[in-house]
Design an enzyme around this catalytic site. Sequence first.
Site, PDB file in Angstrom:
ATOM      1  N   THR A 196       4.529   7.088   4.316  1.00 16.35           N
ATOM      2  CA  THR A 196       4.188   6.089   5.320  1.00 16.35           C
ATOM      3  C   THR A 196       4.298   4.729   4.649  1.00 16.35           C
ATOM      4  OG1 THR A 196       1.799   6.069   4.860  1.00 16.35           O
ATOM      5  CG2 THR A 196       2.618   7.725   6.408  1.00 16.35           C
ATOM      6  N   MET A 242       0.856  -1.195   0.000  1.00 19.64           N
ATOM      7  CA  MET A 242       0.000   0.000   0.000  1.00 19.64           C
ATOM      8  C   MET A 242       0.891   1.243   0.000  1.00 19.64           C
ATOM      9  SD  MET A 242      -3.548  -0.587   0.805  1.00 19.64           S
ATOM     10  CE  MET A 242      -3.935   0.530   2.116  1.00 19.64           C
ATOM     11  N   CYS A 243       1.291   1.703   1.173  1.00 13.64           N
ATOM     12  CA  CYS A 243       2.124   2.893   1.367  1.00 13.64           C
ATOM     13  C   CYS A 243       1.342   4.177   1.064  1.00 13.64           C
ATOM     14  CB  CYS A 243       3.401   2.866   0.537  1.00 13.64           C
ATOM     15  SG  CYS A 243       4.512   1.507   0.967  1.00 13.64           S
ATOM     16  N   GLY A 244       1.746   5.227   1.724  1.00  9.63           N
ATOM     17  CA  GLY A 244       1.098   6.518   1.545  1.00  9.63           C
ATOM     18  C   GLY A 244       2.128   7.598   1.283  1.00  9.63           C
ATOM     19  N   ARG A 248      -2.305   3.301   5.461  1.00  7.49           N
ATOM     20  CA  ARG A 248      -1.604   2.905   4.244  1.00  7.49           C
ATOM     21  C   ARG A 248      -0.166   2.485   4.540  1.00  7.49           C
ATOM     22  NH1 ARG A 248      -4.265   3.620  -0.273  1.00  7.49           N
ATOM     23  NH2 ARG A 248      -2.337   3.131  -1.403  1.00  7.49           N
TER      24      ARG A 248
END
Length: 292
Positions: free
Chosen positions: A141, A1-3, A32
């Site tokens: 993130t 995911m990651c943000g 995320r």
Amino acid sequence: MCGIAGLFLKNPALEPRLGVLMANMLTVLTERGPDSAGFAIYGEAIPGQVKFTVRVDAEFNVQSLVAGLGTAVSRHDDHVVVSVSIEQEAEVRAFLDKHPALTVVSAGRRMTLFKGVGQPEEVSTRFGLSAMSGTHGIGHTRMATESAVTTEAAHPFSTGADQCLVHNGSLSNHNDVRRGLIREGIKFATQNDTEVAAGYLSCKLREGARLDEALTSALDDLDGFYNFVVGTESGFGVLRDPISCKPAVMAETEDYVAFASEYRALVGLPVIEVARLFEPEPAKVYFWERAA
């Protein structure tokens, strides 16, 4: 995911609030990326000086660093910021590089970079993000999917002076690109594909390309799926791959330009209700730059 979160301020009156606004954006993106987080802030340059952001092992005595360099340092949890004259830059880097307990995270006239393991709000608080001011910043993130949860694997990655990149996605040809960049003198600290993207842009910028030109070249040379948000001393750039399967939203007003992986991370920005909201188009470079 990651943000991903990015904020480029057009209005100098907002500069004291940059850290607060960035911290809120990162906290909203916790779901995320709950494993680790990081951010780069472009603050005020001191004429004739360069700043190193250095990660310090727990057992290392920071006072010995002060004594060895003969200069004061600013401490932020397990990172310190060291400001030295440009004439001392090579000597200081050599001093830092020879100590295994020290890791140079970034260098430049204006950029400081902090990252660590933990939830985004915790990481932001540890490093004092809310108290930081500046003209622009980018943050990330992380949800680890292809490598361990470590500070080294956290974003942003910096491979050049005042240059950094955050990334959501995966590059398929990063090993081939890394080998070519090493031949060009780019140094890497990890096997992370994001560091390769950062190194690629650093190489292009070193050759004289503008940030928008370097990002355009990346469309031909970097394979995979990605959202990139990039910072330089005066610039802020965004690029999505031609397929654009990773989410992205942008907001622009007379006062700022912002990027986030989700709209809810933009809600806390000033006058967001009158902002022009848009989804960045696939394979299109978005680029803003401050006057020198």
